[in-house]
Design a protein around this motif. Sequence first.
Motif, PDB file in Angstrom:
ATOM      1  N   GLU A  25       1.026  -1.525   0.270  1.00  0.00           N
ATOM      2  CA  GLU A  25      -0.492   0.053  -0.253  1.00  0.00           C
ATOM      3  C   GLU A  25       0.491   1.188  -0.119  1.00  0.00           C
ATOM      4  N   MET A  26       0.256   2.552  -0.631  1.00  0.00           N
ATOM      5  CA  MET A  26       1.098   3.621  -0.677  1.00  0.00           C
ATOM      6  C   MET A  26       1.469   4.161   0.526  1.00  0.00           C
ATOM      7  N   THR A  27      -0.703   4.102   1.098  1.00  0.00           N
ATOM      8  CA  THR A  27      -0.726   5.205   2.103  1.00  0.00           C
ATOM      9  C   THR A  27      -1.269   4.175   3.276  1.00  0.00           C
ATOM     10  N   TRP A  28      -0.652   4.450   4.877  1.00  0.00           N
ATOM     11  CA  TRP A  28      -0.456   3.116   5.468  1.00  0.00           C
ATOM     12  C   TRP A  28      -1.361   3.969   7.147  1.00  0.00           C
ATOM     13  N   PHE A  29      -1.863   3.483   8.255  1.00  0.00           N
ATOM     14  CA  PHE A  29      -1.375   4.394   9.240  1.00  0.00           C
ATOM     15  C   PHE A  29      -1.051   3.252  10.511  1.00  0.00           C
ATOM     16  N   ASN A  30       0.305   4.077  10.688  1.00  0.00           N
ATOM     17  CA  ASN A  30       1.468   3.051  12.457  1.00  0.00           C
ATOM     18  C   ASN A  30       1.045   4.237  13.558  1.00  0.00           C
ATOM     19  N   TRP A  31       0.712   3.195  14.627  1.00  0.00           N
ATOM     20  CA  TRP A  31       0.629   4.041  16.003  1.00  0.00           C
ATOM     21  C   TRP A  31       1.618   4.133  16.615  1.00  0.00           C
ATOM     22  N   THR A  32       2.419   2.511  15.969  1.00  0.00           N
ATOM     23  CA  THR A  32       3.804   2.456  16.630  1.00  0.00           C
ATOM     24  C   THR A  32       4.976   2.921  16.201  1.00  0.00           C
ATOM     25  N   GLN A  33       5.967   1.976  16.946  1.00  0.00           N
ATOM     26  CA  GLN A  33       6.999   2.947  16.622  1.00  0.00           C
ATOM     27  C   GLN A  33       8.411   1.520  15.439  1.00  0.00           C
ATOM     28  N   TYR A  34       7.001   0.785  15.243  1.00  0.00           N
ATOM     29  CA  TYR A  34       7.809  -0.862  14.605  1.00  0.00           C
ATOM     30  C   TYR A  34       6.840  -0.677  12.912  1.00  0.00           C
ATOM     31  N   ALA A 116     -11.990  14.170  14.826  1.00  0.00           N
ATOM     32  CA  ALA A 116     -10.996  13.492  15.427  1.00  0.00           C
ATOM     33  C   ALA A 116     -10.086  14.186  15.725  1.00  0.00           C
ATOM     34  N   VAL A 117      -9.083  14.174  16.989  1.00  0.00           N
ATOM     35  CA  VAL A 117      -8.036  14.469  17.160  1.00  0.00           C
ATOM     36  C   VAL A 117      -6.991  13.637  17.274  1.00  0.00           C
ATOM     37  N   TYR A 118      -5.520  13.963  17.152  1.00  0.00           N
ATOM     38  CA  TYR A 118      -4.649  12.793  17.489  1.00  0.00           C
ATOM     39  C   TYR A 118      -3.591  13.031  17.439  1.00  0.00           C
ATOM     40  N   SER A 119      -2.246  12.147  17.956  1.00  0.00           N
ATOM     41  CA  SER A 119      -0.972  12.350  18.134  1.00  0.00           C
ATOM     42  C   SER A 119      -0.421  11.178  17.895  1.00  0.00           C
ATOM     43  N   VAL A 120       0.660  10.585  17.247  1.00  0.00           N
ATOM     44  CA  VAL A 120       0.988   9.836  17.150  1.00  0.00           C
ATOM     45  C   VAL A 120       3.026   9.656  17.255  1.00  0.00           C
ATOM     46  N   PHE A 121       3.668   9.950  18.835  1.00  0.00           N
ATOM     47  CA  PHE A 121       4.869  10.117  19.260  1.00  0.00           C
ATOM     48  C   PHE A 121       5.123  11.736  18.572  1.00  0.00           C
ATOM     49  N   GLY A 122       4.140  12.519  19.474  1.00  0.00           N
ATOM     50  CA  GLY A 122       3.437  14.226  18.211  1.00  0.00           C
ATOM     51  C   GLY A 122       3.600  14.658  20.075  1.00  0.00           C
ATOM     52  N   ALA A 123       2.297  16.074  19.656  1.00  0.00           N
ATOM     53  CA  ALA A 123       2.284  16.688  20.490  1.00  0.00           C
ATOM     54  C   ALA A 123       1.438  16.128  21.704  1.00  0.00           C
ATOM     55  N   LEU A 124       0.829  15.416  21.507  1.00  0.00           N
ATOM     56  CA  LEU A 124       0.736  14.918  23.337  1.00  0.00           C
ATOM     57  C   LEU A 124       1.680  14.052  23.898  1.00  0.00           C
ATOM     58  N   TRP A 125       2.595  13.909  23.412  1.00  0.00           N
ATOM     59  CA  TRP A 125       3.827  12.952  24.063  1.00  0.00           C
ATOM     60  C   TRP A 125       4.706  15.247  24.821  1.00  0.00           C
ATOM     61  N   PHE A 126       4.431  16.114  24.256  1.00  0.00           N
ATOM     62  CA  PHE A 126       5.301  17.428  24.341  1.00  0.00           C
ATOM     63  C   PHE A 126       4.593  17.408  24.710  1.00  0.00           C
ATOM     64  N   GLY A 143     -19.309  13.543  20.537  1.00  0.00           N
ATOM     65  CA  GLY A 143     -18.625  12.078  19.703  1.00  0.00           C
ATOM     66  C   GLY A 143     -17.706  11.416  19.338  1.00  0.00           C
ATOM     67  N   GLY A 144     -16.612  12.911  19.160  1.00  0.00           N
ATOM     68  CA  GLY A 144     -15.619  12.767  18.511  1.00  0.00           C
ATOM     69  C   GLY A 144     -14.501  12.241  19.156  1.00  0.00           C
ATOM     70  N   VAL A 145     -13.492  11.754  18.707  1.00  0.00           N
ATOM     71  CA  VAL A 145     -12.275  10.644  18.572  1.00  0.00           C
ATOM     72  C   VAL A 145     -11.160  11.227  19.314  1.00  0.00           C
ATOM     73  N   LEU A 146     -10.500  11.534  19.994  1.00  0.00           N
ATOM     74  CA  LEU A 146      -8.599  11.862  20.776  1.00  0.00           C
ATOM     75  C   LEU A 146      -8.039  11.156  21.202  1.00  0.00           C
ATOM     76  N   ALA A 147      -6.954  10.304  20.223  1.00  0.00           N
ATOM     77  CA  ALA A 147      -6.245   8.536  20.544  1.00  0.00           C
ATOM     78  C   ALA A 147      -4.382   9.170  19.966  1.00  0.00           C
ATOM     79  N   PHE A 148      -3.649   9.159  20.688  1.00  0.00           N
ATOM     80  CA  PHE A 148      -2.582   9.382  21.128  1.00  0.00           C
ATOM     81  C   PHE A 148      -1.771   8.178  21.164  1.00  0.00           C
ATOM     82  N   SER A 149      -0.225   8.367  20.693  1.00  0.00           N
ATOM     83  CA  SER A 149       0.170   7.211  21.081  1.00  0.00           C
ATOM     84  C   SER A 149       2.048   7.188  21.682  1.00  0.00           C
TER      85      SER A 149
END
Length: 221
Positions: A25-34, A116-126, A143-149
């Motif tokens: 796939e040319m695009t994908w979503f990944n929450w982890t560092q692996y 939806a608001v999210y952060s992947v090793f981003g501003a939610l950490w810093f 009903g909106g989603v907040l998620a972060f890793s």
Amino acid sequence: MTTSTAWDTYARQRPERRPVNAAGEMTWFNWTQYADHGPGAEVLGVRPGHRVLDLGCGKGGNLAHLATLGARAVGVDVSSAQLSAARERWSDMGLALYRRDALDFLTADTGEDFDAVYSVFGALWFTDPVQLLPAIRVRLRPGGVLAFSQRPPVEGCYGCQASYITRSDDEDPLVVRRWDYELDDWRGLLTGYGFRNVRAEVIPAPPGPRKIGTVLVRAVA
């Protein structure tokens, strides 16, 4: 040293995202560092027409994937180097990218809210969650989603910690602040700021030596 200088330095050290993932796939979503590991965009429940905000969007790979799902994809980052890379690679995705501090963006009087608001090793950490979480809550639709890793905290080291971004051998590393909490503390913080259905977990790392898992937190406005 400004925060943007630190993250511009980090951007130059990071490898580019692969042209395709293991599934081709040319695009994908990944929450982890692996690579090719863990859940994907389904965590956010994004549907066509949803407005989605990435806090600390970096080079835009996750955000571009959400755009392919039909979302209005908005990203903010303090690093001009990160954003330049995002604009170059994803120029045809219609991403709305802003060089702004996450808290400044959220508290600006734009009148825009998000599904939806999210952060992947981003501003939610810093960013101090005492400031950031209520600002996110205001901008999330009901009903909106907040998620972060982010990485799990080092045992005994909680709250505001120092992160180091290396430079050349003859230069001192750059220092930025991050906020580390155990899962129960994240649950308490989010509940205290009006979020509900809070889930916090550690995604185990894939098999291999000296690997750590990834904290993933999800809550509903």
